[in-house]
Scaffold this active site. Sequence first.
Site, PDB file in Angstrom:
ATOM      1  N   SER A 137     -49.343  70.220  30.531  1.00 15.85           N
ATOM      2  CA  SER A 137     -50.425  69.461  29.893  1.00 15.85           C
ATOM      3  C   SER A 137     -51.240  68.599  30.842  1.00 15.85           C
ATOM      4  CB  SER A 137     -49.867  68.499  28.846  1.00 15.85           C
ATOM      5  OG  SER A 137     -48.965  69.122  28.002  1.00 15.85           O
TER       6      SER A 137
ATOM      7  N   HIS B 107     -50.583  75.086  25.221  1.00 18.82           N
ATOM      8  CA  HIS B 107     -51.880  75.163  25.907  1.00 18.82           C
ATOM      9  C   HIS B 107     -52.291  76.590  26.242  1.00 18.82           C
ATOM     10  CE1 HIS B 107     -52.425  70.892  26.284  1.00 18.82           C
ATOM     11  NE2 HIS B 107     -51.186  70.776  26.680  1.00 18.82           N
TER      12      HIS B 107
ATOM     13  N   LYS C 215     -54.531  73.299  19.074  1.00 16.34           N
ATOM     14  CA  LYS C 215     -55.362  73.285  20.283  1.00 16.34           C
ATOM     15  C   LYS C 215     -56.377  74.435  20.217  1.00 16.34           C
ATOM     16  CE  LYS C 215     -52.379  70.292  22.769  1.00 16.34           C
ATOM     17  NZ  LYS C 215     -50.944  70.119  22.815  1.00 16.34           N
TER      18      LYS C 215
END
Length: 398
Positions: free
Chosen positions: A186, A214, A245
């Site tokens: 991250s 991610h 996300k």
Amino acid sequence: MKKGKHLYWGEEIKAELAHLEDISQKRHLFTTESADQPWLLINGRKMLNLASNNYLGLSGDERLKEAMIEAVNTYGAGATASRLIVGNHPLYEKAETALVNWKKAEAGLILGSGYTANIGIISALVHRDDYIFSDKFNHASIVDGAVLSRAKHQRYRHNDLNHLEALLKKAPIEQRKLIVTDTIFSMDGDFAHLEGLVLLKEHYNAILIIDEAHASGIYGEKGEGYAHHLKLEDKVDIQMGTFSKALGSFGAYVVGKKWVIDYLTNRMRGFIYSTALPPAVVAAAETAIEIVQYEAERRTLLQKHAEYFRGALADFGFNINGSQSHIVPIVIGENEITIKVADRLQKEGIAAIPVRPPTVPENEARIRFTVTAAHTKQELEWAVEKIALVGKEMGVII
Ligand SMILES: *Cc1c(COP(=O)(O)O)cnc(C)c1O
């Protein structure tokens, strides 16, 4: 200060807050308007959003919004109970079918947030006397899951497989072992060394869990994640990821063998004792799964943007700390100067957010930029110019 007086804890907490202020680690909330756009309004000022996780620009997608509205009209605002009681509305089955088809997995579950998913999965799988081996830079939810499990928690140096192996060697052979890693980290935007982790987990008979928060939607031919990109998905025991996300809305997933998912359904406390996700959230997740598979151009554009942005900042002499992805930090060092740089960038119209310890190591405070497919090349070029200007002015680069 005297203990035992009723004011004591309040004074102590206020002193701690004052200390956070002193060391420039106090955090403050601010309101962002039009958050799904590349441009934000913060305190009435227009700024380019280089801080969101809306990597593919799906948060503002009309199809997601419409699916949510339809779900609300059909099933109501809330799920009314946990899934094992009466909260398992029909949208779950639809979304979980889409999930396992997308990931080519035997079984899968849609869960609350990524945070609750990680604490639930980890604490269900290992217990006191078991071992967890976790990358030092793993997400906080993994750390918290490890603590909650009461297992022996060993953090290996970031991406250091030699260190991991040394720790694995020392753990008793009969004890259950779990290796867990983010696939894209991250705060640095670099990748885990998945091939090596697979070899170690096989050799030491450990469970391997990967967190694709991610990478979901972004890597792999259909956006399945980084494990698919490396064709290692069948070597990983458990893949989790989020819808919050790149997939634009909220929630998380876990996929794996049927018996693993069956076990988690029976043992994950955050799943058993928490209300099911609202129908609208599950509908958005399902819609996003359909979209990411077939709109590969979003991934391609994101990669192009990320490559440009990393290259341009590195060329100016910024320390992007080995970033290999759409997460691009510039490491500055001390908190105070980092906050000043962020303030200056905000004045120039960039929503730069300082990231400080304990989120990152001491003296590695940074500004973490994220690029998305929703930006234009011109916007990114403009941002790079501004970042370089401020960087020079403040002595971050020469
Ligand atoms: C964001 C993130 C999470 C938490 O996901 P939420 O859905 O925001 O709760 C977990 N793991 C990683 C690696 C993340 O980046």
